[in-house]
Enzyme design. Structure first.
Site, PDB file in Angstrom:
ATOM      1  N   HIS A 119       0.981  -1.159  -0.030  1.00  0.00           N
ATOM      2  CA  HIS A 119       0.140  -0.012   0.035  1.00  0.00           C
ATOM      3  C   HIS A 119       0.901   1.162   0.009  1.00  0.00           C
ATOM      4  O   HIS A 119       0.567   2.384  -0.457  1.00  0.00           O
ATOM      5  CB  HIS A 119      -1.127  -0.003   1.013  1.00  0.00           C
ATOM      6  CG  HIS A 119      -2.191  -0.888   0.659  1.00  0.00           C
ATOM      7  ND1 HIS A 119      -3.134  -0.645  -0.181  1.00  0.00           N
ATOM      8  CD2 HIS A 119      -2.370  -2.150   0.788  1.00  0.00           C
ATOM      9  CE1 HIS A 119      -3.756  -1.541  -0.530  1.00  0.00           C
ATOM     10  NE2 HIS A 119      -3.441  -2.488   0.117  1.00  0.00           N
TER      11      HIS A 119
ATOM     12  N   GLU B 185      -9.193 -12.344  -9.322  1.00  0.00           N
ATOM     13  CA  GLU B 185      -8.022 -12.435  -8.642  1.00  0.00           C
ATOM     14  C   GLU B 185      -7.814 -13.349  -7.858  1.00  0.00           C
ATOM     15  O   GLU B 185      -6.656 -13.547  -7.021  1.00  0.00           O
ATOM     16  CB  GLU B 185      -8.040 -10.982  -7.584  1.00  0.00           C
ATOM     17  CG  GLU B 185      -9.171 -10.829  -6.651  1.00  0.00           C
ATOM     18  CD  GLU B 185      -9.027  -9.600  -6.091  1.00  0.00           C
ATOM     19  OE1 GLU B 185      -7.871  -8.786  -5.827  1.00  0.00           O
ATOM     20  OE2 GLU B 185     -10.141  -9.284  -5.201  1.00  0.00           O
TER      21      GLU B 185
ATOM     22  N   ASP C 115      -3.248  -9.707  -6.358  1.00  0.00           N
ATOM     23  CA  ASP C 115      -3.678 -10.937  -5.629  1.00  0.00           C
ATOM     24  C   ASP C 115      -3.523 -12.198  -6.541  1.00  0.00           C
ATOM     25  O   ASP C 115      -3.376 -13.410  -6.120  1.00  0.00           O
ATOM     26  CB  ASP C 115      -5.170 -10.873  -5.126  1.00  0.00           C
ATOM     27  CG  ASP C 115      -5.163 -10.018  -3.836  1.00  0.00           C
ATOM     28  OD1 ASP C 115      -4.230 -10.483  -3.032  1.00  0.00           O
ATOM     29  OD2 ASP C 115      -5.900  -8.988  -3.695  1.00  0.00           O
TER      30      ASP C 115
ATOM     31  N   CYS D 177      -6.863  -4.197 -13.356  1.00  0.00           N
ATOM     32  CA  CYS D 177      -6.753  -3.226 -12.463  1.00  0.00           C
ATOM     33  C   CYS D 177      -5.551  -3.427 -11.436  1.00  0.00           C
ATOM     34  O   CYS D 177      -5.105  -2.586 -10.635  1.00  0.00           O
ATOM     35  CB  CYS D 177      -8.048  -2.872 -11.621  1.00  0.00           C
ATOM     36  SG  CYS D 177      -8.415  -4.149 -10.530  1.00  0.00           S
TER      37      CYS D 177
HETATM   38  C1  PEP Z   1      -5.280  -6.704  -7.057  1.00  0.00           C
HETATM   39  O1  PEP Z   1      -5.192  -7.489  -6.433  1.00  0.00           O
HETATM   40  O2  PEP Z   1      -4.956  -6.882  -8.098  1.00  0.00           O
HETATM   41  C2  PEP Z   1      -6.022  -5.414  -6.967  1.00  0.00           C
HETATM   42  C3  PEP Z   1      -5.917  -4.516  -7.846  1.00  0.00           C
HETATM   43  O3  PEP Z   1      -6.608  -5.276  -5.783  1.00  0.00           O
HETATM   44  P1  PEP Z   1      -5.772  -4.952  -4.397  1.00  0.00           P
HETATM   45  O4  PEP Z   1      -4.438  -4.555  -4.680  1.00  0.00           O
HETATM   46  O5  PEP Z   1      -6.547  -3.615  -3.924  1.00  0.00           O
HETATM   47  O6  PEP Z   1      -5.998  -5.987  -3.753  1.00  0.00           O
HETATM   48 MG    MG Z   2      -6.913  -7.521  -4.707  1.00  0.00          MG
END
Ligand code: PEP
Ligand code: MG
Length: 577
Positions: A189, A431, A455, A503
């Site tokens: 993050h 994911e 993920d 994404c």
């Molecule tokens: C992912 O898992 O690729 C995703 C976009 O979600 P996050 O990074 O918020 O888990």
């Molecule tokens: Mg994710």
């Protein structure tokens, strides 16, 4: 002077002073005291100082963030005045001869536990308030000054072990120029936050908090993954040059801003942004994103001391939707669990939180909370092109369950005569490997997919996305990942009026763009900062060539082989990064 190398998390070069942000451990003295009067005075003085600090923060919060945020600190001040708290501490000092610090700790912990065990989210949120206030008073008794990132006097690079979403939320964003941390990865993050703030970041540096001192001049080079501490004048000059070169390159990209993301042979794709809060929209617009491919709504929850109300959520979603009158806004429902917690939502400890009560699974358990969010999204849907996306879907059963709850919300709004977009599009994140493998089945229930490679890599390759020890295995170019992506786009191609996007961070990786295009990806959603570069690549390749590259890659044996091949092919086609 020394140079260290870490993981590139956000591009750019920054030269500024270091600010080492360390969370100081608070240790209390448990010895009995004789002079209880002195301890009482220490306590009362600390309460007074805490009041003054809270008032300053409250005024700043109101002016920068609004009345609601300011109210949080009013609640903190009320804890300070609570007779049960004050008398409780004084009784521990007078009756049990405890020092002021130990007395505050005991009373704070006692209250915290009582409130924390209450099921009602309102009261569990009060538990977090009590802990905050208790910590503040303790720090004031012990004279501990915790670095306050919300009030900075000069431009700094934050040096930390790691940064939590709440650390980054409260930062003085005008003064924070870059991050360098001990741990973290491209998908942690801290990395995501750095990219959305558009500041350079190098993570995973091991012991940077121990080797850098506050005030050291340093360079964070998010292009090469290096940090240079106390550079020589030659180094400084060379970094200044690189910085200028990068700025010129960004200017060149800026010229593409209003052009379509279209290949040389006419395949048009969509480039959109990942956002965490409405403020991030500006970056997406500035970089030419035509919409939002992932609105991580959990930040709305994490940046609040209490559960955000339907009204508060509605206002946030509406403002994002209104920013894109022509483009899609994909709003992902709450993805809490795993490494993300809410102070006001008590959750049991789990042995494997990433395999536990996360995202949609948590929403099914907390249906009330889920419905508030769905109602807010639906109500906002009339202000733009809203797409609802469910995270952590592992089977069609979960999609049906989520849609049934969505339908309930629609019925409620019908009864209340509140408008919403009746044709709102519903999609899922792909994911979890099972969802990718069964994409053809799941596609029957939805309008779109968005592949979450962050993920998907973690779950497919059994590699913790935060664990540096195994980060060498975390490879989105692994043939297994490419094959899963292909399976998803193939299922999507078989349906009418259906699209597949991505994404996860891979969508913004310049080395992956041609490959993903060739694999049939239609929508690429990424940190705003990556959009121009990906657009430049897309506009310089033929779709037919990209397909050939992807087909060849699908038959290769290792991620390394694939990456080398993609790089070579791009060179041959004159596609420069
Ligand atoms: C992912 O898992 O690729 C995703 C976009 O979600 P996050 O990074 O918020 O888990
Ligand atoms: Mg994710």
């Amino acid at each position: 002077m020394f140079v260290k190398e870490g993981i590139i998390a956000s591009p750019g070069i920054v030269i500024a002073k270091a600010l080492v942000y360390e969370k100081i451990l608070i240790e209390v003295n448990k010895n009995k005291v004789e002079d209880t009067d002195t301890e009482i005075v220490k306590f009362q003085n600390a309460v007074q100082t805490s009041h003054e600090q809270l008032e300053t923060i409250r005024i700043k919060a109101i002016s920068e963030l609004g009345e609601e945020e300011g109210a949080i600190f009013e609640a903190h001040a009320m804890v300070l005045d609570d007779p049960e708290f004050v008398e409780g501490v004084e009784a521990e000092i007078n009756d049990n001869h405890l020092g002021a610090d130990y007395a505050v700790k005991i009373v704070t912990d006692r209250f915290y536990e009582i409130f924390d065990q209450m099921d009602d989210p309102y009261f569990s949120a009060r538990a977090a308030d009590i802990k905050d206030v208790g910590t503040r008073v303790l720090q004031n008794i012990l004279g501990i000054v915790q670095a306050d990132l919300s009030k900075l006097d000069e431009d700094v690079i934050i040096i930390a072990d790691d940064l939590t979403p709440s650390d980054t939320a409260q930062m003085d964003k005008k003064r924070v120029m870059g991050f360098a941390t001990n741990i973290g990865s491209r998908t942690s993050h801290t990395a995501i936050m750095a990219r959305s703030l558009e500041i350079p970041a190098v993570l995973g540096l091991g012991d940077i908090t121990e080797t850098v001192k506050t005030g050291d001049l340093m360079v964070v080079d998010g292009l090469t993954g290096k940090v240079c501490v106390n550079p020589t004048s030659e180094q400084l000059e060379s970094y200044e040059k690189e910085k200028l070169k990068y700025q010129n390159y960004l200017k060149e990209l800026e010229e593409l801003k209003d052009l379509d993301a279209i290949t040389l042979d006419g395949r048009k794709v969509e480039l959109v942004g990942n956002i965490g809060e409405p403020n991030d929209v500006a970056g997406v617009l500035k970089n030419g994103g035509v919409g939002v491919g992932l609105y991580r709504t959990e930040f709305l929850y994490m940046n609040s001391d209490v559960m955000p109300s339907e009204e508060k959520q509605f206002a946030a979603y509406r403002s994002v939707l209104e920013s894109f009158p022509n483009g899609p806004v994909i709003i992902r429902t709450l993805d809490i669990g795993g490494d993300k917690k809410l102070p006001y939502l008590p959750m049991d400890e789990e042995l494997n939180p990433f395999l536990g009560l996360r995202a949609i699974r948590l929403c099914f358990k907390e249906i009330g909370l889920f419905k508030i969010q769905l109602r807010a999204i639906l109500r906002a849907s009339v202000y733009g092109h809203a797409y609802i996306m469910f995270p952590m879907i592992s089977s069609i059963t979960e999609v049906r369950q989520a849609k049934a709850i969505l339908l309930d919300c629609m019925k409620e709004l019908d009864e209340e005569q509140l408008p919403y977009d009746k044709a709102v599009k519903v999609g899922v994140m792909i994911e979890i490997p099972s969802a990718a493998i069964a994409a053809d089945i799941i596609s029957k229930e939805v309008d779109f997919f968005s592949i979450g490679t962050n993920d998907l890599c973690q779950y497919t390759l059994a590699v913790d996305r935060m664990n540096q020890e195994v980060s060498y295995l975390y490879d989105p170019f692994n043939p297994a990942i490419l094959r899963l992506i292909k399976q998803v786009t193939a299922a999507s191609d078989k349906r009418d009026n259906f699209f597949t996007g991505m994404c996860g961070e891979m969508a913004g990786d310049p080395l992956a763009a041609v490959l993903l295009l060739g694999l049939g990806l239609y929508e690429f959603s990424m940190s705003a900062l990556s959009i121009p570069q990906i657009k430049k690549i897309i506009r310089n390749v033929r779709y037919e060539d990209a397909k050939d590259i992807a087909d060849a890659a699908l038959n290769m044996e290792t991620g390394e082989e694939i990456l080398d091949f993609v790089q070579d092919s791009m060179k041959k086609l004159n596609i420069n990064l």
